[in-house]
Design an enzyme around this catalytic site. Structure first.
Site, PDB file in Angstrom:
ATOM      1  N   LEU A 126      38.858  84.648  26.679  1.00  0.00           N
ATOM      2  CA  LEU A 126      39.986  85.573  27.498  1.00  0.00           C
ATOM      3  C   LEU A 126      39.522  87.117  27.674  1.00  0.00           C
ATOM      4  O   LEU A 126      39.267  87.337  29.011  1.00  0.00           O
ATOM      5  CB  LEU A 126      40.241  85.971  26.414  1.00  0.00           C
ATOM      6  CG  LEU A 126      41.954  86.106  26.299  1.00  0.00           C
ATOM      7  CD1 LEU A 126      42.698  85.440  27.804  1.00  0.00           C
ATOM      8  CD2 LEU A 126      42.411  86.424  25.565  1.00  0.00           C
ATOM      9  N   PRO A 129      34.290  92.130  30.291  1.00  0.00           N
ATOM     10  CA  PRO A 129      33.476  93.639  30.205  1.00  0.00           C
ATOM     11  C   PRO A 129      34.795  94.264  29.995  1.00  0.00           C
ATOM     12  O   PRO A 129      34.171  95.595  29.201  1.00  0.00           O
ATOM     13  CB  PRO A 129      32.770  93.313  31.282  1.00  0.00           C
ATOM     14  CG  PRO A 129      32.021  91.431  31.668  1.00  0.00           C
ATOM     15  CD  PRO A 129      33.260  91.121  31.439  1.00  0.00           C
ATOM     16  N   GLY A 132      39.601  93.699  27.138  1.00  0.00           N
ATOM     17  CA  GLY A 132      39.635  93.393  26.049  1.00  0.00           C
ATOM     18  C   GLY A 132      41.162  93.375  25.280  1.00  0.00           C
ATOM     19  O   GLY A 132      41.885  92.109  25.414  1.00  0.00           O
ATOM     20  N   THR A 160      32.677  84.307  20.924  1.00  0.00           N
ATOM     21  CA  THR A 160      32.288  83.434  19.751  1.00  0.00           C
ATOM     22  C   THR A 160      31.657  81.882  20.267  1.00  0.00           C
ATOM     23  O   THR A 160      32.672  81.213  20.606  1.00  0.00           O
ATOM     24  CB  THR A 160      32.799  83.700  18.814  1.00  0.00           C
ATOM     25  OG1 THR A 160      33.667  85.015  18.292  1.00  0.00           O
ATOM     26  CG2 THR A 160      32.631  83.052  17.470  1.00  0.00           C
ATOM     27  N   ARG A 270      25.948  96.028 -15.447  1.00  0.00           N
ATOM     28  CA  ARG A 270      25.128  97.218 -15.193  1.00  0.00           C
ATOM     29  C   ARG A 270      25.289  98.509 -16.061  1.00  0.00           C
ATOM     30  O   ARG A 270      26.582  98.677 -16.389  1.00  0.00           O
ATOM     31  CB  ARG A 270      25.561  98.187 -13.934  1.00  0.00           C
ATOM     32  CG  ARG A 270      25.097  99.205 -13.801  1.00  0.00           C
ATOM     33  CD  ARG A 270      23.121  99.572 -13.568  1.00  0.00           C
ATOM     34  NE  ARG A 270      22.444 100.806 -13.673  1.00  0.00           N
ATOM     35  CZ  ARG A 270      22.164 101.250 -13.088  1.00  0.00           C
ATOM     36  NH1 ARG A 270      21.954 101.205 -11.370  1.00  0.00           N
ATOM     37  NH2 ARG A 270      21.906 102.241 -13.182  1.00  0.00           N
ATOM     38  N   GLN A 281      37.087 104.269 -17.184  1.00  0.00           N
ATOM     39  CA  GLN A 281      37.957 104.178 -15.730  1.00  0.00           C
ATOM     40  C   GLN A 281      37.723 104.644 -14.235  1.00  0.00           C
ATOM     41  O   GLN A 281      38.309 103.413 -13.589  1.00  0.00           O
ATOM     42  CB  GLN A 281      38.529 105.296 -16.329  1.00  0.00           C
ATOM     43  CG  GLN A 281      40.114 104.558 -16.351  1.00  0.00           C
ATOM     44  CD  GLN A 281      41.283 105.661 -17.194  1.00  0.00           C
ATOM     45  OE1 GLN A 281      41.324 106.604 -17.414  1.00  0.00           O
ATOM     46  NE2 GLN A 281      41.914 105.461 -17.769  1.00  0.00           N
ATOM     47  N   GLU A 365      39.869  88.926  18.097  1.00  0.00           N
ATOM     48  CA  GLU A 365      41.218  88.556  17.925  1.00  0.00           C
ATOM     49  C   GLU A 365      42.946  89.224  18.245  1.00  0.00           C
ATOM     50  O   GLU A 365      43.764  89.411  17.296  1.00  0.00           O
ATOM     51  CB  GLU A 365      42.036  86.891  16.931  1.00  0.00           C
ATOM     52  CG  GLU A 365      40.551  86.230  16.969  1.00  0.00           C
ATOM     53  CD  GLU A 365      41.074  84.955  16.946  1.00  0.00           C
ATOM     54  OE1 GLU A 365      41.866  84.112  16.862  1.00  0.00           O
ATOM     55  OE2 GLU A 365      39.970  84.605  16.681  1.00  0.00           O
ATOM     56  N   SER A 368      43.162  96.040  15.120  1.00  0.00           N
ATOM     57  CA  SER A 368      44.443  96.863  13.824  1.00  0.00           C
ATOM     58  C   SER A 368      45.397  97.080  15.458  1.00  0.00           C
ATOM     59  O   SER A 368      46.936  96.663  15.187  1.00  0.00           O
ATOM     60  CB  SER A 368      43.796  97.185  13.608  1.00  0.00           C
ATOM     61  OG  SER A 368      42.945  96.432  12.651  1.00  0.00           O
TER      62      SER A 368
HETATM   63  N1  CAA Z   1      52.846  84.630  20.746  1.00  0.00           N
HETATM   64  C1  CAA Z   1      53.517  83.875  21.939  1.00  0.00           C
HETATM   65  N2  CAA Z   1      53.670  84.582  23.684  1.00  0.00           N
HETATM   66  C2  CAA Z   1      53.363  85.682  23.689  1.00  0.00           C
HETATM   67  C3  CAA Z   1      52.938  86.690  22.929  1.00  0.00           C
HETATM   68  C4  CAA Z   1      52.922  86.249  21.360  1.00  0.00           C
HETATM   69  N3  CAA Z   1      52.537  86.539  20.482  1.00  0.00           N
HETATM   70  N4  CAA Z   1      52.795  88.336  23.174  1.00  0.00           N
HETATM   71  C5  CAA Z   1      53.288  87.729  24.268  1.00  0.00           C
HETATM   72  N5  CAA Z   1      53.548  86.315  24.600  1.00  0.00           N
HETATM   73  C6  CAA Z   1      54.340  85.794  25.656  1.00  0.00           C
HETATM   74  C7  CAA Z   1      55.233  86.638  26.094  1.00  0.00           C
HETATM   75  O1  CAA Z   1      56.142  86.089  25.748  1.00  0.00           O
HETATM   76  C8  CAA Z   1      55.416  86.227  27.711  1.00  0.00           C
HETATM   77  O2  CAA Z   1      56.389  85.735  28.328  1.00  0.00           O
HETATM   78  P1  CAA Z   1      57.008  85.199  29.469  1.00  0.00           P
HETATM   79  O3  CAA Z   1      56.878  85.886  30.614  1.00  0.00           O
HETATM   80  O4  CAA Z   1      56.518  83.762  29.709  1.00  0.00           O
HETATM   81  O5  CAA Z   1      57.679  85.771  29.160  1.00  0.00           O
HETATM   82  C9  CAA Z   1      54.328  86.920  28.138  1.00  0.00           C
HETATM   83  O6  CAA Z   1      53.226  86.407  27.129  1.00  0.00           O
HETATM   84  C10 CAA Z   1      53.583  88.260  28.583  1.00  0.00           C
HETATM   85  O7  CAA Z   1      53.707  89.295  27.814  1.00  0.00           O
HETATM   86  P2  CAA Z   1      54.159  90.273  27.567  1.00  0.00           P
HETATM   87  O8  CAA Z   1      54.511  91.545  28.370  1.00  0.00           O
HETATM   88  O9  CAA Z   1      54.003  91.118  26.244  1.00  0.00           O
HETATM   89  O10 CAA Z   1      52.314  90.704  27.803  1.00  0.00           O
HETATM   90  P3  CAA Z   1      51.692  92.405  27.499  1.00  0.00           P
HETATM   91  O11 CAA Z   1      50.577  92.267  29.135  1.00  0.00           O
HETATM   92  O12 CAA Z   1      52.485  93.899  26.926  1.00  0.00           O
HETATM   93  O13 CAA Z   1      50.625  91.986  26.902  1.00  0.00           O
HETATM   94  C11 CAA Z   1      49.277  92.153  24.396  1.00  0.00           C
HETATM   95  C12 CAA Z   1      50.289  91.968  24.934  1.00  0.00           C
HETATM   96  C13 CAA Z   1      50.159  91.628  23.285  1.00  0.00           C
HETATM   97  C14 CAA Z   1      49.381  93.210  24.099  1.00  0.00           C
HETATM   98  C15 CAA Z   1      48.658  91.156  24.048  1.00  0.00           C
HETATM   99  O14 CAA Z   1      47.951  91.248  25.644  1.00  0.00           O
HETATM  100  C16 CAA Z   1      47.415  90.834  23.421  1.00  0.00           C
HETATM  101  O15 CAA Z   1      47.735  90.095  22.501  1.00  0.00           O
HETATM  102  N6  CAA Z   1      46.086  90.873  23.659  1.00  0.00           N
HETATM  103  C17 CAA Z   1      44.991  91.380  22.761  1.00  0.00           C
HETATM  104  C18 CAA Z   1      43.845  90.653  22.947  1.00  0.00           C
HETATM  105  C19 CAA Z   1      43.611  89.154  22.300  1.00  0.00           C
HETATM  106  O16 CAA Z   1      43.605  89.198  21.087  1.00  0.00           O
HETATM  107  N7  CAA Z   1      42.480  88.927  22.557  1.00  0.00           N
HETATM  108  C20 CAA Z   1      41.126  88.209  21.479  1.00  0.00           C
HETATM  109  C21 CAA Z   1      40.360  87.887  22.001  1.00  0.00           C
HETATM  110  S1  CAA Z   1      39.328  86.267  21.531  1.00  0.00           S
HETATM  111  C22 CAA Z   1      38.750  86.176  20.573  1.00  0.00           C
HETATM  112  O17 CAA Z   1      38.348  87.582  19.789  1.00  0.00           O
HETATM  113  C23 CAA Z   1      37.959  84.672  19.679  1.00  0.00           C
HETATM  114  C24 CAA Z   1      37.072  85.772  18.969  1.00  0.00           C
HETATM  115  O18 CAA Z   1      36.114  84.611  19.501  1.00  0.00           O
HETATM  116  C25 CAA Z   1      36.774  85.022  18.028  1.00  0.00           C
END
Ligand code: CAA
Length: 382
Positions: A126, A129, A132, A160, A270, A281, A365, A368
């Protein structure tokens, strides 16, 4: 109703994971961390144990276990090696789960079966560059061809399992004018022409897991490898990350528990003025504080998993668990070093590795800060 008792199966999973972690993972963890070596053999063994597709239906080669069992296994594995934890977590909760939930029977037969049984490894692509936290702003494109296939172009970052994986879930723009409704998820084979893996990243922590960027130059994906519908990719990404956050919460929980146990152990060994330092404590208070945080992290994580198992909404609870457990892991690992003093700052004891590994759980993922956004939205939604 929430039960605080584990089933016989869940207890058995804990014992199996604990024994495997102690016997097969722990002995090489420090060395693999030092040299950045991917634990290929351990991942193959995890597949044989049924831990690479824990929640997948046995019909598709998985173990058919619940999310609570998954949390238990993730904690036990991550307690000795958080690198192995994340490799397992991405395959289970991001790749297998998404294909089982959104895939066709043909995709489950051809692809999920191999991933769930551990014969192939998956990655979830997802981030980019320049993309995020704002995940909808995808720059990677997928352009439809006359024969119905798509050509993917772009770069993915921080992937990952990137250098070792066989199967990649790739999110890309199929129609920029539609915003997040113009994103689609594709299943891409690691052997595809035009697909290139970057150098393995030289990371602060989880150094035994491999992370790299991926390049796509006219990578062709057949229509039968579109996951879900065209234009549903962003929703698939978000729904999948909800469950992924339980996985990372349990990884953080494992790091916290591992650091806590190391601190307790060292405090018994230790001595200062002929008494163990845990008679002081200052040390007791640290251990008390750590124990509260580790238990709170565990309860929050298990609650999210239990809700998922009951088919209820768990977005709020997964983000709360991930936010709390990742913060706790960093704080507990930090305090575990403090309890060890100078010995905590060198490689001989594992706590400096736990400290370095803990940090990533506050970033991937969903950082925070993103968890705060998700939690606030859930609290305030009608
Ligand atoms: N669960 C289900 N659906 C969700 C959701 C959730 N938690 N959050 C948003 N949606 C859906 C909404 O319902 C909406 O759906 P519809 O258009 O069908 O109504 C759609 O997504 C858009 O929602 P938002 O307008 O709320 O979206 P947004 O652009 O404001 O973004 C955000 C929301 C929470 C900030 C999101 O961009 C986000 O989670 N960002 C973080 C990304 C992330 O976690 N990246 C991790 C990379 S993967 C990784 O790290 C894997 C690895 O290798 C370890």
């Amino acid at each position: 109703m929430m039960s605080f008792e584990f089933t016989e199966t869940q207890e058995m999973i804990r014992q199996t994971a604990r024994d495997f972690a102690r016997e097969q993972i722990a002995p090489s963890a420090s060395e693999r961390d030092k040299n950045g070596v991917f634990p290929a053999e351990i991942v193959a063994q995890l597949g044989e144990l049924g831990f690479m597709g824990m929640m997948v239906d046995p019909e598709w080669g998985g173990s058919g276990l619940d999310a609570v069992s998954y949390v238990i296994a993730m904690e036990e594995i991550s307690k000795v090696d958080a690198s192995v934890g994340v490799i397992m977590s991405v395959n289970n909760s991001l790749v297998c789960w998404a294909i089982e939930k959104f895939g066709t029977d043909d995709q489950k037969e051809r692809i999920l079966r191999l991933l769930a049984s551990g014969q192939k490894l998956g990655a979830y692509c997802l981030s980019e560059p320049e993309v995020g936290s704002d995940a909808r702003n995808q720059h990677t494109t997928a352009t439809k061809q006359d024969d119905g296939s798509f050509l993917i172009n772009g770069t993915k970052n921080w992937i990952t399992n990137g250098t070792s994986a066989d199967i990649f879930l790739v999110f890309a723009q199929t129609d920029r004018s539609l915003g997040h409704k113009g994103i689609t998820c594709f299943i891409v084979d690691g052997d595809a022409e035009g697909f290139e893996r970057g150098q393995k990243e030289d990371k602060l922590g989880i150094r035994s897991s491999d992370t790299c960027s991926l390049g796509f130059t006219n990578v062709r994906v057949a229509p039968e490898n579109i996951l879900g519908e065209v234009g549903r990719g962003f929703n698939i990404a978000m729904e999948t990350l909800n469950g992924g956050r339980i996985g990372i919460a349990s990884q953080a929980l494992g790091i916290a528990q591992g650091a806590f146990e190391a601190a307790v152990q060292y405090s018994k060994e230790r001595k200062v003025r002929e008494k163990p330092i845990n008679a002081l404590q200052a040390i007791q208070f640290k251990l008390a504080e750590m124990s509260v945080k580790v238990d709170a992290a565990r309860l929050l994580t298990l609650r999210a998993a239990a809700l998922k198992d009951r088919g209820e909404r768990f977005v709020l609870e997964a983000s709360q668990a991930k936010l709390f457990a990742s913060t706790a892991a960093r704080e507990i690992a930090n305090e575990a070093i403090q309890v060890h003093g100078g010995y905590g700052y060198v490689r001989e004891y594992n706590v400096e590795r736990f400290f370095r590994d803990a940090k990533i759980t506050e970033i991937y993922e969903g950082t925070s800060e993103i968890q705060h956004i998700v939690i606030a939205r859930e609290i305030l939604r009608d």
